[in-house]
Design an enzyme around this catalytic site. Structure first.
Site, PDB file in Angstrom:
ATOM      1  CG  ASN A  55      -1.634   1.274   1.457  1.00 53.10           C
ATOM      2  OD1 ASN A  55      -1.805   2.056   0.534  1.00 53.10           O
ATOM      3  ND2 ASN A  55      -2.079   1.514   2.691  1.00 53.10           N
TER       4      ASN A  55
ATOM      5  CE  LYS B 184       0.516   3.455   4.821  1.00 50.57           C
ATOM      6  NZ  LYS B 184       0.430   3.570   6.253  1.00 50.57           N
TER       7      LYS B 184
ATOM      8  CG  HIS C  18      -5.382   1.697   5.267  1.00 52.52           C
ATOM      9  ND1 HIS C  18      -4.934   2.661   6.134  1.00 52.52           N
ATOM     10  CD2 HIS C  18      -4.353   0.832   5.080  1.00 52.52           C
ATOM     11  CE1 HIS C  18      -3.673   2.390   6.456  1.00 52.52           C
ATOM     12  NE2 HIS C  18      -3.299   1.288   5.827  1.00 52.52           N
TER      13      HIS C  18
ATOM     14  CD  GLU D 177      -2.598   5.435   6.855  1.00 54.44           C
ATOM     15  OE1 GLU D 177      -2.628   5.548   5.624  1.00 54.44           O
ATOM     16  OE2 GLU D 177      -1.629   4.941   7.478  1.00 54.44           O
TER      17      GLU D 177
ATOM     18  CD  GLU E 124      -3.038  -2.889   7.395  1.00 53.68           C
ATOM     19  OE1 GLU E 124      -1.939  -3.083   6.897  1.00 53.68           O
ATOM     20  OE2 GLU E 124      -3.714  -1.879   7.178  1.00 53.68           O
TER      21      GLU E 124
ATOM     22  N   GLY F 166       2.858   2.001  10.662  1.00 55.87           N
ATOM     23  CA  GLY F 166       3.764   3.139  10.491  1.00 55.87           C
ATOM     24  C   GLY F 166       4.488   3.546  11.762  1.00 55.87           C
TER      25      GLY F 166
ATOM     26  CB  SER G  92       5.859  -1.933  11.661  1.00 56.34           C
ATOM     27  OG  SER G  92       5.368  -0.630  11.932  1.00 56.34           O
TER      28      SER G  92
HETATM   29  C1  PEP Z   1      -0.369  -0.047   6.029  1.00 55.96           C
HETATM   30  O1  PEP Z   1      -0.468   1.135   5.758  1.00 55.96           O
HETATM   31  O2  PEP Z   1      -1.261  -0.835   5.656  1.00 55.96           O
HETATM   32  C2  PEP Z   1       0.791  -0.483   6.805  1.00 55.96           C
HETATM   33  C3  PEP Z   1       0.765  -1.679   7.316  1.00 55.96           C
HETATM   34  O3  PEP Z   1       1.829   0.413   6.947  1.00 55.96           O
HETATM   35  P1  PEP Z   1       3.297   0.114   7.556  1.00 55.96           P
HETATM   36  O4  PEP Z   1       3.785  -1.169   6.924  1.00 55.96           O
HETATM   37  O5  PEP Z   1       4.114   1.293   7.145  1.00 55.96           O
HETATM   38  O6  PEP Z   1       3.131  -0.020   9.029  1.00 55.96           O
END
Ligand code: PEP
Length: 227
Positions: free
Chosen positions: A6, A8, A84, A86, A150, A156, A186
């Protein structure tokens, strides 16, 4: 094993073409990349499997700023991420709108990665299972639906769920909806193998580490050794 990236709000069309010029994942792993809308066409040119980061439930209409499933299909896009964290945190997405987006995309023949996960304070209050039950139970049971677990506190932040914690959450999600479950939060080249070794971790949804072709390919190789 499915490894999804992803991006973003990173990488316009030029940076997208540069990425694909040096990205070479192993053939044994299913790889999906979700660039921003303006870079979808450039990403489709690569011949890879490309998803959008969101999709609207209507085919067309007065919905400023939104994009529909038929529009994505016309571009050669194979699916969409929905829900997601966000989108849920900053753009008012709810369990109901996430379900509507997922249903419309699936009905239009797109694949869907539906994201779920608890906030840090929800985990601390012991509410993780209630949150996951609420988020997962509205999702359609469809063979093109994949769930991404997640935990919001791991996105992040550099904080990763332990493999045991991920396994426990994935098994719980599957007890509600028996679909493949990706782990997100992460995931990096140095922690991917141990997370992907868990029996109910069916792949990963990767944010930051998917922006670099070498680190994303390294995560794909970690998945390939488990495939
Ligand atoms: C994500 O945005 O779905 C995500 C898991 O980000 P990151 O790997 O940067 O934590």
């Amino acid at each position: 094993m499915l490894i999804a990236g992803n991006w973003k709000m990173f990488k316009g069309p030029t940076a997208t073409r540069e990425f694909f010029a040096s990205f070479s994942p192993p053939a044994s792993v299913d790889v999906v990349i979700a660039p921003p809308y303006v870079s979808l066409a450039a990403a489709v040119e690569s011949g890879g499997t490309i998803y959008a980061q969101n999709v609207h439930w209507a085919d067309e209409g007065a919905f400023t700023g939104e994009i529909s499933s038929p529009m994505l299909r016309e571009l050669g896009v194979a699916g969409a991420i929905v829900g997601h964290s966000e989108r849920r945190q900053y753009f008012g997405e709810t369990d109901e709108t996430v379900a509507e987006r997922a249903e419309a995309a699936l009905a239009a023949g797109l694949g869907v990665i539906a994201c779920v996960g608890e906030l840090e304070e929800e985990r601390e209050r012991g509410e993780t299972e209630n949150v996951l039950r609420r988020q997962v139970s509205v999702l359609p049971d469809d063979e093109r639906l994949v769930v991404a677990y997640e935990p919001v506190w791991a996105i992040g932040t550099g904080k990763t769920a332990t493999p045991e914690l991920a396994q426990e959450a994935h098994a719980f999600v599957k007890s509600i909806l028996d679909r493949p479950v990706l782990y997100g939060g992460s995931v990096k080249p140095d922690n991917a193998a141990e997370l992907l070794a868990e029996p109910d971790v069916d792949g990963a949804l990767v944010g930051g580490a998917s922006l670099d072709p070498d680190s994303f390919a390294a995560i794909c190789r970690a998945a390939s050794s488990r495939s």
